[in-house]
Design an enzyme around this catalytic site. Structure first.
Site, short mmCIF file in Angstrom:
data_model
loop_
_atom_site.label_atom_id
_atom_site.label_comp_id
_atom_site.label_asym_id
_atom_site.label_seq_id
_atom_site.Cartn_x
_atom_site.Cartn_y
_atom_site.Cartn_z
N SER A 1 30.32 3.40 -28.26
CA SER A 1 29.85 2.02 -28.26
C SER A 1 30.84 1.13 -29.00
CB SER A 1 28.47 1.93 -28.93
OG SER A 1 28.58 2.13 -30.32
N GLY B 1 26.82 -3.36 -25.25
CA GLY B 1 25.55 -4.06 -25.32
C GLY B 1 25.44 -5.11 -24.24
N GLY C 1 17.57 5.55 -27.48
CA GLY C 1 17.96 6.47 -26.41
C GLY C 1 18.73 5.83 -25.28
N GLY D 1 21.86 4.53 -25.13
CA GLY D 1 23.22 5.05 -25.02
C GLY D 1 23.26 6.47 -24.52
N ASP D 2 22.29 7.28 -24.93
CA ASP D 2 22.22 8.66 -24.45
C ASP D 2 21.88 8.72 -22.97
OD1 ASP D 2 22.67 9.47 -27.13
OD2 ASP D 2 20.53 9.32 -27.55
#
Length: 318
Positions: free
Chosen positions: A179, A212, A239, A241-242
């Site tokens: 990120s 983002g 969760g 990003g996962d």
């Protein structure tokens, strides 16, 4: 088959307008494994998970979606906790975690991709075993190695202390997802695109930066792509990003770009294919953002959302 190595834990998440904490299964690698399984991919999670009631809840949650869970050595380990506080839907974490996974055996012969990251690659003593596994697998060259640093500043000390270890793992990896927030912490005086270029030069064929609301940046030796963000009805980012990582790996697998023998093909991915993979990963992350907790979508949900998406494809960040 995908193999994920890393922490599985319980997120204790505060609710709006209440002091009550609600327990949700979590842990970045566990969330990636869950996302892959819900997308229909065979996946195994190698972790350290207690035999207590919280550990049973986490294991049951994962296996119900098709994840094969290797709970690791049983030496009285207690299931780890992450207390998540939400502000405008964005989570901040306070961790209570043990990470001792022991020596890791060679991966099953059918493994095509190994993913790890987050606390599993940062906390002693388990981090050293994970690093050793990545070094062995890079030397063997059989699998695609995927890595997400998923930086937790409160557990890593100073950026200058954390950078060498993180960038060593980048050099071992084929797919790096990170990120922009992580990159700002690691390199506060540099642009994320410049750091991503440096990481590409370390040897990773594909580096993806999620930004983002500003979308997604992806780099290969021949491409630099910016994909804009799509507005979403945000519930929270837990969760997300996962889920993006799971969608990214699933998409690369569906494009036949996973596996050690496909490393050169991954490095040479064409623009149209990369856009398709990124946009689908972003769609998957956006579905997760639209509901509470780390609750990634199933394949059927993704297909339904894709059919409702405008023909001009945009991505939603993870």
């Amino acid at each position: 088959m995908f193999v994920v190595v890393g922490e599985a834990l319980v997120d204790l998440v505060g609710q709006r307008g209440s002091r009550t904490l609600v327990a949700h299964p979590g842990g970045s690698p566990a969330n990636v494994a869950l996302g892959l399984a819900r997308l229909g991919d065979p996946v195994s999670l190698i972790t350290s998970l207690g035999r207590d009631s919280l550990g049973e809840m986490v294991a049951g949650h994962l296996t119900a979606s098709g994840v094969r869970v290797d709970r690791g050595p049983d030496a009285g380990t207690k299931t780890s906790l992450a207390v998540a506080s939400l502000a405008a839907g964005v989570a901040a974490y306070d961790f209570r975690i043990e990470w001792d996974i022991g020596d890791l055996a060679p991966l099953p012969v059918e493994t095509r991709c190994l993913h790890t990251g987050s606390l599993a690659t940062a906390l002693a003593p388990g981090a050293a075993h994970v690093r050793d596994l990545l070094e062995r697998e890079r030397e063997r060259g059989r699998v695609t190695i995927s890595y997400d640093p998923n930086v937790r500043p409160g557990l890593l000390g100073q950026p200058e202390d954390a950078r060498p270890g993180i960038e060593h793992l980048v050099s071992l990896s084929d797919v790096v997802k990170v990120s922009d927030e992580d990159l700002r912490w690691l390199h506060p005086d540099r642009r994320d695109v410049d750091v991503a270029r440096d990481w590409l030069a370390l040897g990773a064929p594909l580096v993806v930066v999620t930004r983002g609301g500003d979308g997604v940046l992806a780099l290969t030796a021949g491409l630099e792509l910016d994909r804009p963000a799509t507005p979403i009805d945000l519930v929270d980012t837990v969760g997300a990003g996962d889920s993006f990582t799971a969608g990214l790996l699933d998409g690369l697998g569906r494009a036949d770009l996973i596996g050690g023998a496909r490393r050169d093909a991954l490095a040479a991915i064409d623009e149209a294919s990369l856009i398709s993979v990124l946009d689908d990963a972003s769609l998957i992350a956006s579905i997760t953002c639209s509901r509470p907790g780390a609750d990634p979508p199933t394949r059927a949900e993704v297909e339904t959302a894709r059919s409702a998406r405008p023909s001009t494809r945009q991505s939603t960040p993870g």
